[in-house]
Write a protein that holds these residues in place. Sequence first.
Motif, PDB file in Angstrom:
ATOM      1  N   ASN A 441      25.695  49.783  34.938  1.00 34.08           N
ATOM      2  CA  ASN A 441      25.662  48.362  35.291  1.00 34.08           C
ATOM      3  C   ASN A 441      25.868  47.477  34.076  1.00 34.08           C
ATOM      4  O   ASN A 441      24.963  46.760  33.664  1.00 34.08           O
ATOM      5  CB  ASN A 441      24.302  47.993  35.907  1.00 34.08           C
ATOM      6  N   PRO A 442      27.048  47.496  33.503  1.00 33.04           N
ATOM      7  CA  PRO A 442      27.218  46.698  32.291  1.00 33.04           C
ATOM      8  C   PRO A 442      27.243  45.209  32.634  1.00 33.04           C
ATOM      9  O   PRO A 442      27.819  44.808  33.636  1.00 33.04           O
ATOM     10  CB  PRO A 442      28.580  47.153  31.760  1.00 33.04           C
ATOM     11  N   GLN A 443      26.541  44.430  31.818  1.00 35.19           N
ATOM     12  CA  GLN A 443      26.594  42.975  32.031  1.00 35.19           C
ATOM     13  C   GLN A 443      27.373  42.345  30.900  1.00 35.19           C
ATOM     14  O   GLN A 443      27.008  42.504  29.729  1.00 35.19           O
ATOM     15  CB  GLN A 443      25.184  42.393  31.996  1.00 35.19           C
ATOM     16  N   ILE A 445      28.666  39.458  28.448  1.00 36.07           N
ATOM     17  CA  ILE A 445      27.868  38.428  27.782  1.00 36.07           C
ATOM     18  C   ILE A 445      28.731  37.235  27.378  1.00 36.07           C
ATOM     19  O   ILE A 445      29.849  37.440  26.905  1.00 36.07           O
ATOM     20  CB  ILE A 445      27.296  38.996  26.455  1.00 36.07           C
ATOM     21  N   ALA A 461      13.170  39.205  25.752  1.00 31.55           N
ATOM     22  CA  ALA A 461      12.527  40.354  26.362  1.00 31.55           C
ATOM     23  C   ALA A 461      12.744  41.632  25.589  1.00 31.55           C
ATOM     24  O   ALA A 461      13.823  41.881  25.062  1.00 31.55           O
ATOM     25  CB  ALA A 461      13.079  40.528  27.772  1.00 31.55           C
ATOM     26  N   ASN A 462      11.692  42.424  25.534  1.00 30.49           N
ATOM     27  CA  ASN A 462      11.843  43.794  25.026  1.00 30.49           C
ATOM     28  C   ASN A 462      12.862  44.489  25.928  1.00 30.49           C
ATOM     29  O   ASN A 462      12.844  44.303  27.149  1.00 30.49           O
ATOM     30  CB  ASN A 462      10.517  44.550  25.109  1.00 30.49           C
ATOM     31  N   SER A 463      13.708  45.251  25.294  1.00 32.85           N
ATOM     32  CA  SER A 463      14.793  45.944  26.013  1.00 32.85           C
ATOM     33  C   SER A 463      15.732  44.980  26.726  1.00 32.85           C
ATOM     34  O   SER A 463      16.429  45.369  27.665  1.00 32.85           O
ATOM     35  CB  SER A 463      14.249  46.945  27.049  1.00 32.85           C
ATOM     36  N   GLY A 464      15.751  43.753  26.270  1.00 29.92           N
ATOM     37  CA  GLY A 464      16.589  42.752  26.931  1.00 29.92           C
ATOM     38  C   GLY A 464      18.050  42.844  26.515  1.00 29.92           C
ATOM     39  O   GLY A 464      18.934  42.320  27.185  1.00 29.92           O
ATOM     40  N   GLY A 465      18.303  43.488  25.398  1.00 28.70           N
ATOM     41  CA  GLY A 465      19.703  43.609  24.946  1.00 28.70           C
ATOM     42  C   GLY A 465      19.992  42.837  23.669  1.00 28.70           C
ATOM     43  O   GLY A 465      21.149  42.532  23.377  1.00 28.70           O
ATOM     44  N   THR A 467      19.432  43.770  20.387  1.00 25.52           N
ATOM     45  CA  THR A 467      20.114  44.622  19.402  1.00 25.52           C
ATOM     46  C   THR A 467      21.552  44.870  19.845  1.00 25.52           C
ATOM     47  O   THR A 467      22.489  44.817  19.040  1.00 25.52           O
ATOM     48  CB  THR A 467      19.375  45.965  19.276  1.00 25.52           C
ATOM     49  N   THR A 468      21.705  45.105  21.142  1.00 23.17           N
ATOM     50  CA  THR A 468      23.052  45.353  21.670  1.00 23.17           C
ATOM     51  C   THR A 468      23.954  44.147  21.425  1.00 23.17           C
ATOM     52  O   THR A 468      25.126  44.291  21.071  1.00 23.17           O
ATOM     53  CB  THR A 468      22.966  45.663  23.185  1.00 23.17           C
ATOM     54  N   LYS A 504      16.633  47.211  12.409  1.00 21.94           N
ATOM     55  CA  LYS A 504      15.181  47.376  12.376  1.00 21.94           C
ATOM     56  C   LYS A 504      14.808  48.841  12.195  1.00 21.94           C
ATOM     57  O   LYS A 504      13.695  49.186  11.894  1.00 21.94           O
ATOM     58  CB  LYS A 504      14.542  46.808  13.643  1.00 21.94           C
ATOM     59  N   HIS A 569      10.663  38.257  17.093  1.00 24.78           N
ATOM     60  CA  HIS A 569       9.616  37.941  18.083  1.00 24.78           C
ATOM     61  C   HIS A 569       8.708  36.854  17.516  1.00 24.78           C
ATOM     62  O   HIS A 569       7.672  36.546  18.084  1.00 24.78           O
ATOM     63  CB  HIS A 569       8.797  39.203  18.399  1.00 24.78           C
ATOM     64  N   ARG A 600      21.444  39.219  30.520  1.00 22.13           N
ATOM     65  CA  ARG A 600      21.706  39.627  29.136  1.00 22.13           C
ATOM     66  C   ARG A 600      22.375  38.530  28.320  1.00 22.13           C
ATOM     67  O   ARG A 600      22.437  38.615  27.100  1.00 22.13           O
ATOM     68  CB  ARG A 600      22.600  40.870  29.097  1.00 22.13           C
TER      69      ARG A 600
END
Length: 642
Positions: A441-443, A445, A461-465, A467-468, A504, A569, A600
């Motif tokens: 499910n690629p979103q 950006i 959000a953590n794991s929100g994307g 770093t991606t 990180k 954060h 994302r």
Amino acid sequence: MMKSMNSVGEALTDVSGIGERLAQKIIDELGGEKELLKAVENLEIDRIASIEGISQRKAIEITSELLGNPVPSFLKTERAFQIYQEIVETISSYAHTDYARNRLTLLHPSTDTDAMRSHIEMVMESKKMVSELPVEDLRDLLKKIKRPEKARPPFNPSRAILVETREDYDHMIDMGLNRYHPVIMNPEQGELDEYELIIYVYSEGMIDLEDTFNTVMVTADSERHEIVPEDVLGYFRENTDLLRGALEIKRILGMETCLDEVLAIMDELGSLEEEEVDIDEAVNSVKAWADSELRDLIKDIDLKGEEVLALLNQGMTGKLERIFDDVLKKACEMIKRKTGVEFDPFIKSYPLKIDQQELERVKRLESASRNIRRFERRVDAASRLSELREAVENEIRELMEFDYRFALGLFAHDYGLVEPEFGDEIILRGALHLSLVGSENPQRIDYKLGNPDNVVLLTGANSGGKTTLLETLAQVTMMAQMGLPVCALEAMVRPVEEIHFISKKRSLDAGAFESFIRTFTPVTMSGSSKLILLDELEAITELDAAVKIIATFIEFIRESESIAVIVTHMAREILKYVDVRVDGIEARGLDENYNLIVDRTPRIDYLARSTPELIIRMIYEKSCDDERMVYQRILEKFQKNG
Ligand SMILES: Nc1ncnc2c1ncn2[C@@H]1O[C@H](COP(=O)(O)OP(=O)(O)OP(=O)(O)O)[C@@H](O)[C@H]1O
């Protein structure tokens, strides 16, 4: 442009980490400057990397340097270099030839906008091209394309090269022809008869060869393939499959080629190769036939009294004589049909006897003339082929170049890459990290930064994307500056001179904090334009101190030509010290399968919460009973605090 020979050593020392001694070692191990330059021109990076003390990365730098296109000092951190390498590895997987693979590893980000643009244009044309080609057929064929093998036929002592003068002798040695056949100057009596073929390289015609029938004459100024055609023929024979494959590709691509001519010459030569005729076998089988014919005919002779007397007096009667003559005539015709040679090896008697001397003479004569015919045909083919050799090599090279463009085209096609614009900001519409192309499910950006906000904090959000997204920004910028289209629906890229990606995941061993501050501080100051991507820098030291450090860095970067995205954060705390744009990726909850519902694309000017509780809930819902207790407790604490 290749560097000139005498500057090779110097050029090598321009590559960082290569001193004069190592430079000399590289030159020596590759067999001299000329060989090194040849390896560079053929992009034989692995050969250079096989030298002790030279890594693959160094070999790439050396090759680029000697090609006059040094690797720019662009990727400033380990993570930036890794992201670059991942891009190159992804494209390289589309290459079929070593040459194309190596050329792809030489793609580097540059600051030459014109060069980027024209390369991007080429890739976009290739992308269009691959959609019109039978890709799978070409892939199979291209896999077999490689540099043609050099073939050296083995030493053949059954032939000799005969020369008249010391000068000609030396000339043969200089041409290296003594590697193929013995070279003879003053033959001893009878020596020449031992060879099946004498290639007489004459200048004055001083040697009398009247008695030898196994000789071909070539002038002393002949080219090497006129004396030893096997060299050229061996090369073409060794590479026949390669050339057949290459021809097929050329036909598919509708490109002009001389390969059909080459293959026709070789097929013709093959079809003219005469089968060795077994004269002994022919003579014996004809003898068997003649003997039985004679027996049958003589059995039926009806002799009158006087004929019997004549037979006793003269040996053979007219009737018998005729029978023998008839049978022998037929026998000779049969031998000619079987061997192609006209001769009579029989002595009249019953059973017939074979004149061994005559048979040997004919055999030698026949094999000599067959050898001469074969030699002449080979020289003829070798002459025609040697004229085409350079063109053939260029065609193979052209196919390797094609593979480079084909690989880029396939990559651009499969990843749906688009041509970026260059400007003074980064504007992405529908951008996607390369590793997410084809995932579940690629979103895509949308994002924008650079003008006026050249520094932004990215929260959420953590794991929100987050770093991606940083990696996507690095990929898009690098790819555009490598002259590649980018993974987005539309993109504007601001070219920079350096990319810094502080991950990180970096190690934080003793001294890491100090060394990081020392190396990173100059980066934040003006000077060259940079893309700075920082992922949760606060992990470098205690939070309170980290906030002050980050805030100070931001103040300096803001005044520079650089663009920075800082994932944190601690945005609220940083804002106490410096006014900076904050963007946020927000998670809105969990779906029915307990997966994070998250947009994302960051909201501009929006401070998003990290919502770690959503991740805890997700894990809670998906985990086994034992661990659930722990997650349950954590969640209770979240609820208490609201
Ligand atoms: N645009 C996107 N479309 C689909 N999946 C995505 C997208 N961006 C990220 N992901 C996926 O979401 C997961 C988390 O991404 P990422 O590590 O970038 O998040 P993060 O915000 O940096 O997380 P954290 O703050 O916890 O480090 C990864 O598995 C990643 O593949």
